[in-house]
Design an enzyme around this catalytic site. Structure first.
Site, PDB file in Angstrom:
ATOM      1  N   GLY A  14       2.270 -13.965   2.299  1.00 56.84           N
ATOM      2  CA  GLY A  14       1.060 -13.646   1.685  1.00 56.84           C
ATOM      3  C   GLY A  14       1.582 -13.286   0.133  1.00 56.84           C
ATOM      4  O   GLY A  14       2.398 -13.715  -0.183  1.00 56.84           O
ATOM      5  N   ARG A  92      -8.509  -6.037  -0.008  1.00 55.83           N
ATOM      6  CA  ARG A  92      -9.937  -5.858  -0.200  1.00 55.83           C
ATOM      7  C   ARG A  92     -10.485  -6.953  -1.369  1.00 55.83           C
ATOM      8  O   ARG A  92      -9.733  -7.513  -2.087  1.00 55.83           O
ATOM      9  CB  ARG A  92     -10.289  -4.369  -0.610  1.00 55.83           C
ATOM     10  CG  ARG A  92      -9.803  -4.182  -2.087  1.00 55.83           C
ATOM     11  CD  ARG A  92     -10.236  -2.541  -2.593  1.00 55.83           C
ATOM     12  NE  ARG A  92      -9.389  -1.945  -3.661  1.00 55.83           N
ATOM     13  CZ  ARG A  92      -9.664  -1.169  -4.410  1.00 55.83           C
ATOM     14  NH1 ARG A  92     -10.987  -0.630  -4.271  1.00 55.83           N
ATOM     15  NH2 ARG A  92      -9.036  -0.785  -5.410  1.00 55.83           N
ATOM     16  N   VAL A 129       2.693  -0.659   2.875  1.00 57.46           N
ATOM     17  CA  VAL A 129       2.095  -1.021   1.424  1.00 57.46           C
ATOM     18  C   VAL A 129       0.690  -1.428   1.763  1.00 57.46           C
ATOM     19  O   VAL A 129      -0.313  -1.297   1.134  1.00 57.46           O
ATOM     20  CB  VAL A 129       2.771  -2.325   0.830  1.00 57.46           C
ATOM     21  CG1 VAL A 129       2.001  -3.108  -0.326  1.00 57.46           C
ATOM     22  CG2 VAL A 129       4.099  -1.933   0.450  1.00 57.46           C
ATOM     23  N   ASP A 159       0.716   3.258  -8.286  1.00 56.61           N
ATOM     24  CA  ASP A 159       0.057   4.439  -9.186  1.00 56.61           C
ATOM     25  C   ASP A 159       0.923   4.964 -10.080  1.00 56.61           C
ATOM     26  O   ASP A 159       0.276   5.315 -11.394  1.00 56.61           O
ATOM     27  CB  ASP A 159      -0.632   5.433  -8.239  1.00 56.61           C
ATOM     28  CG  ASP A 159      -1.491   4.563  -7.267  1.00 56.61           C
ATOM     29  OD1 ASP A 159      -2.431   3.753  -7.639  1.00 56.61           O
ATOM     30  OD2 ASP A 159      -1.094   4.676  -6.056  1.00 56.61           O
ATOM     31  N   HIS A 187      -3.518   6.829  -1.887  1.00 56.87           N
ATOM     32  CA  HIS A 187      -3.302   5.627  -2.816  1.00 56.87           C
ATOM     33  C   HIS A 187      -4.803   5.052  -2.627  1.00 56.87           C
ATOM     34  O   HIS A 187      -5.225   4.015  -1.941  1.00 56.87           O
ATOM     35  CB  HIS A 187      -2.557   4.567  -2.253  1.00 56.87           C
ATOM     36  CG  HIS A 187      -2.637   3.366  -3.002  1.00 56.87           C
ATOM     37  ND1 HIS A 187      -2.409   3.091  -4.381  1.00 56.87           N
ATOM     38  CD2 HIS A 187      -3.099   1.974  -2.333  1.00 56.87           C
ATOM     39  CE1 HIS A 187      -2.648   1.883  -4.450  1.00 56.87           C
ATOM     40  NE2 HIS A 187      -3.026   1.231  -3.641  1.00 56.87           N
TER      41      HIS A 187
HETATM   42  N1  LIG Z   1       0.011   0.312  -1.676  1.00 57.90           N
HETATM   43  C1  LIG Z   1      -0.494  -0.501  -2.789  1.00 57.90           C
HETATM   44  O1  LIG Z   1      -0.156   0.093  -3.980  1.00 57.90           O
HETATM   45  C2  LIG Z   1      -0.830  -1.774  -2.577  1.00 57.90           C
HETATM   46  C3  LIG Z   1      -1.458  -2.336  -1.608  1.00 57.90           C
HETATM   47  N2  LIG Z   1      -1.701  -3.700  -1.323  1.00 57.90           N
HETATM   48  C4  LIG Z   1      -2.327  -4.225   0.106  1.00 57.90           C
HETATM   49  O2  LIG Z   1      -1.243  -4.924   0.479  1.00 57.90           O
HETATM   50  C5  LIG Z   1      -1.771  -5.674   1.565  1.00 57.90           C
HETATM   51  C6  LIG Z   1      -1.377  -7.057   1.456  1.00 57.90           C
HETATM   52  O3  LIG Z   1      -1.729  -7.841   0.084  1.00 57.90           O
HETATM   53  P1  LIG Z   1      -1.669  -9.335   0.047  1.00 57.90           P
HETATM   54  O4  LIG Z   1      -0.099  -9.784  -0.104  1.00 57.90           O
HETATM   55  O5  LIG Z   1      -2.303  -9.461  -1.547  1.00 57.90           O
HETATM   56  O6  LIG Z   1      -2.407 -10.245   0.922  1.00 57.90           O
HETATM   57  P2  LIG Z   1      -2.288 -11.522   1.407  1.00 57.90           P
HETATM   58  O7  LIG Z   1      -3.617 -11.924   2.033  1.00 57.90           O
HETATM   59  O8  LIG Z   1      -1.985 -12.441   0.295  1.00 57.90           O
HETATM   60  O9  LIG Z   1      -1.051 -11.480   2.570  1.00 57.90           O
HETATM   61  C7  LIG Z   1      -1.195 -10.781   3.725  1.00 57.90           C
HETATM   62  C8  LIG Z   1      -0.254 -11.499   4.340  1.00 57.90           C
HETATM   63  O10 LIG Z   1      -0.365 -10.441   5.970  1.00 57.90           O
HETATM   64  C9  LIG Z   1      -0.137 -11.475   6.919  1.00 57.90           C
HETATM   65  N3  LIG Z   1      -0.638 -10.748   8.133  1.00 57.90           N
HETATM   66  C10 LIG Z   1      -1.748 -10.279   8.696  1.00 57.90           C
HETATM   67  N4  LIG Z   1      -1.643  -9.776   9.611  1.00 57.90           N
HETATM   68  C11 LIG Z   1      -0.283  -9.618   9.994  1.00 57.90           C
HETATM   69  C12 LIG Z   1       0.531  -9.051  10.931  1.00 57.90           C
HETATM   70  N5  LIG Z   1      -0.311  -8.030  12.172  1.00 57.90           N
HETATM   71  N6  LIG Z   1       1.546  -9.105  10.841  1.00 57.90           N
HETATM   72  C13 LIG Z   1       2.326  -9.630  10.078  1.00 57.90           C
HETATM   73  N7  LIG Z   1       1.611 -10.410   8.978  1.00 57.90           N
HETATM   74  C14 LIG Z   1       0.411 -10.287   9.161  1.00 57.90           C
HETATM   75  C15 LIG Z   1      -1.427 -12.722   6.536  1.00 57.90           C
HETATM   76  O11 LIG Z   1      -1.048 -13.751   7.276  1.00 57.90           O
HETATM   77  C16 LIG Z   1      -0.876 -12.785   5.023  1.00 57.90           C
HETATM   78  O12 LIG Z   1      -0.001 -13.879   4.835  1.00 57.90           O
HETATM   79  C17 LIG Z   1      -3.254  -5.606   1.401  1.00 57.90           C
HETATM   80  O13 LIG Z   1      -3.720  -4.820   2.283  1.00 57.90           O
HETATM   81  C18 LIG Z   1      -3.391  -5.079   0.035  1.00 57.90           C
HETATM   82  O14 LIG Z   1      -4.668  -4.464  -0.118  1.00 57.90           O
HETATM   83  C19 LIG Z   1      -1.966  -4.519  -2.428  1.00 57.90           C
HETATM   84  C20 LIG Z   1      -1.529  -4.172  -3.702  1.00 57.90           C
HETATM   85  C21 LIG Z   1      -0.977  -2.552  -3.653  1.00 57.90           C
HETATM   86  O1  LIG Z   2      -6.817  -2.149  -5.370  1.00 53.04           O
HETATM   87  C1  LIG Z   2      -6.416  -2.887  -4.276  1.00 53.04           C
HETATM   88  O2  LIG Z   2      -7.079  -3.110  -3.438  1.00 53.04           O
HETATM   89  C2  LIG Z   2      -4.863  -3.391  -4.245  1.00 53.04           C
HETATM   90  C3  LIG Z   2      -4.389  -2.073  -4.330  1.00 53.04           C
HETATM   91  O3  LIG Z   2      -4.028  -1.267  -3.540  1.00 53.04           O
HETATM   92  C4  LIG Z   2      -3.795  -1.750  -6.030  1.00 53.04           C
HETATM   93  O4  LIG Z   2      -3.783  -2.590  -6.516  1.00 53.04           O
HETATM   94  O5  LIG Z   2      -3.552  -0.617  -5.984  1.00 53.04           O
END
Ligand SMILES: NC(=O)C1=CN([C@@H]2O[C@H](COP(=O)(O)OP(=O)(O)OC[C@H]3O[C@@H](n4cnc5c(N)ncnc54)[C@H](O)[C@@H]3O)[C@@H](O)[C@H]2O)C=CC1
Ligand SMILES: O=C([O-])CC(=O)C(=O)O
Length: 327
Positions: A14, A92, A129, A159, A187
């Site tokens: 991802g 999201r 994450v 954050d 978060h």
């Molecule tokens: N906690 C935080 O501060 C933040 C959290 N996030 C979250 O992180 C997550 C990932 O974001 P991105 O990389 O941008 O999304 P993305 O859609 O680019 O990548 C997610 C990847 O996870 C894979 N995936 C889905 N289900 C899976 C499973 N059961 N096992 C293994 N892999 C699986 C998908 O195939 C995809 O390649 C999202 O939920 C996003 O909201 C994003 C930014 C900050």
């Molecule tokens: O806002 C989102 O959905 C992704 C995230 O968790 C962040 O950037 O803090």
């Protein structure tokens, strides 16, 4: 060079994965003297894309990359791992709150918690994450009966870093001049970025900014930063999220600086009146691979109200996913 440790990353193909793996493999997370074996988990249809990422990892010829396992089997991915970064989950889109993802993503974290419980090292350090991160971490924890509940943490470090950046800009300081910022709670848009104990070049932050800027600009900007990035980029933050994940794990593994702390989503234990049962953002100091909540901070009425609001949201999220907990 030390002997290699095993680091699992889910969602490795991802957008966060693409920004994260190369930092871990380069030694940014655990140090230039710590080789890593990466265990990369993806869903089956993403395995060809993951193979491309593995080719690129190999092509970097990193001195600290000691091996790569790429798999769609969670039991292989978590076998003997020392660290697990659970990133794989749906992001999201515009207009959504992170908790709108609970239904789509919650189910991912029950089997992953069980697999960690069955296969990971007994002192595995788990960082969730994937959103909603705190409650997904709780789901994983509640499915991992043979691991210490404290192994499970959620990411509020992005954050925390956003708060440092906003305050640095406002005060004309560098982020490294700022100490003791706290992100309390979830978060989500109810998180509470607290600067009542913060110093900027040794001076109290509250003496350098006015209360109106703090309440009406700083707090909402930090709370809404994820949404602002989605609006601007058309996709959620990835490089900054990956960087925060590196920071979270590095602080946990290698320790925090004397006289400072970091924010981590960790199991509540009653500290600061937050009853056990949720994964809540706290100020923590770390040493020897263990984190401890910073105790004894004064909490005023302004803070108390906001800490309670974000706790309430976490308890509502918990109630919505309790059916996913192992009996
Ligand atoms: N906690 C935080 O501060 C933040 C959290 N996030 C979250 O992180 C997550 C990932 O974001 P991105 O990389 O941008 O999304 P993305 O859609 O680019 O990548 C997610 C990847 O996870 C894979 N995936 C889905 N289900 C899976 C499973 N059961 N096992 C293994 N892999 C699986 C998908 O195939 C995809 O390649 C999202 O939920 C996003 O909201 C994003 C930014 C900050
Ligand atoms: O806002 C989102 O959905 C992704 C995230 O968790 C962040 O950037 O803090």
């Amino acid at each position: 060079m030390k002997s290699p440790v095993r680091v699992a990353v889910t969602g490795a193909a991802g957008q966060i994965g693409y920004a994260l793996l190369f930092r871990i493999a380069a030694g940014d997370m655990l140090g230039a003297d710590q080789p890593v074996i990466l265990h990369l988990l993806e869903i089956t249809p993403a395995l060809p894309a993951l193979q491309g990422v593995v080719m690129e990892l190999n092509d970097c010829a990193f001195p600290t990359l000691a091996g790569v396992v790429a798999t769609d089997d969670v039991n292989v991915a978590f076998k003997d791992v020392d660290y697990a970064l659970l990133v794989g989950a749906r992001p999201r889109g515009p207009g959504m709150e992170r908790k709108d993802l609970l239904e789509a993503n919650g189910a991912i974290f029950a089997p992953q918690g069980k697999a960690l419980s069955d296969h990971a090292k007994r002192d595995v350090k788990v960082l969730v994450v994937g959103n909603p991160a705190n409650t997904n971490a709780l789901i994983a924890q509640q499915n991992a009966p043979s691991l210490d509940p404290k192994c499970f943490t959620a990411m509020v470090r992005l954050d925390h870093n956003r708060a440092l950046s906003q305050l640095a800009e406002k005060t004309g300081a560098h982020t490294t001049d700022i100490k003791k910022v706290t992100i309390w709670g979830n978060h989500s848009s109810t998180q509470y970025p607290d600067i009542h104990h913060t110093t900027v070049k040794g001076k109290a932050a509250t003496d350098l900014i006015d209360q109106a800027w703090y309440a009406d600009t700083f707090i909402p900007v930090v709370q809404q930063r994820g949404a602002a990035i989605i609006k601007a980029r058309g996709a959620s933050s990835a490089a900054s999220a990956a960087s925060a994940a590196v920071d979270h794990m590095r602080s946990w593994a290698l320790g925090t600086a004397e006289g400072d702390w970091v924010s981590m989503g960790i199991p509540s234990d009653g500290s600061y009146g937050i009853a056990p049962g949720v994964i809540y953002g706290y100020p923590v100091a770390t040493k020897g691979g263990k984190y401890e909540i910073v105790q004894g901070l004064e909490i005023n009425a302004f803070s108390r109200e906001r800490m309670a609001a974000t706790e309430k949201e976490l308890r509502e999220e918990r109630a919505a996913v309790e059916h996913l907990f192992a009996k």
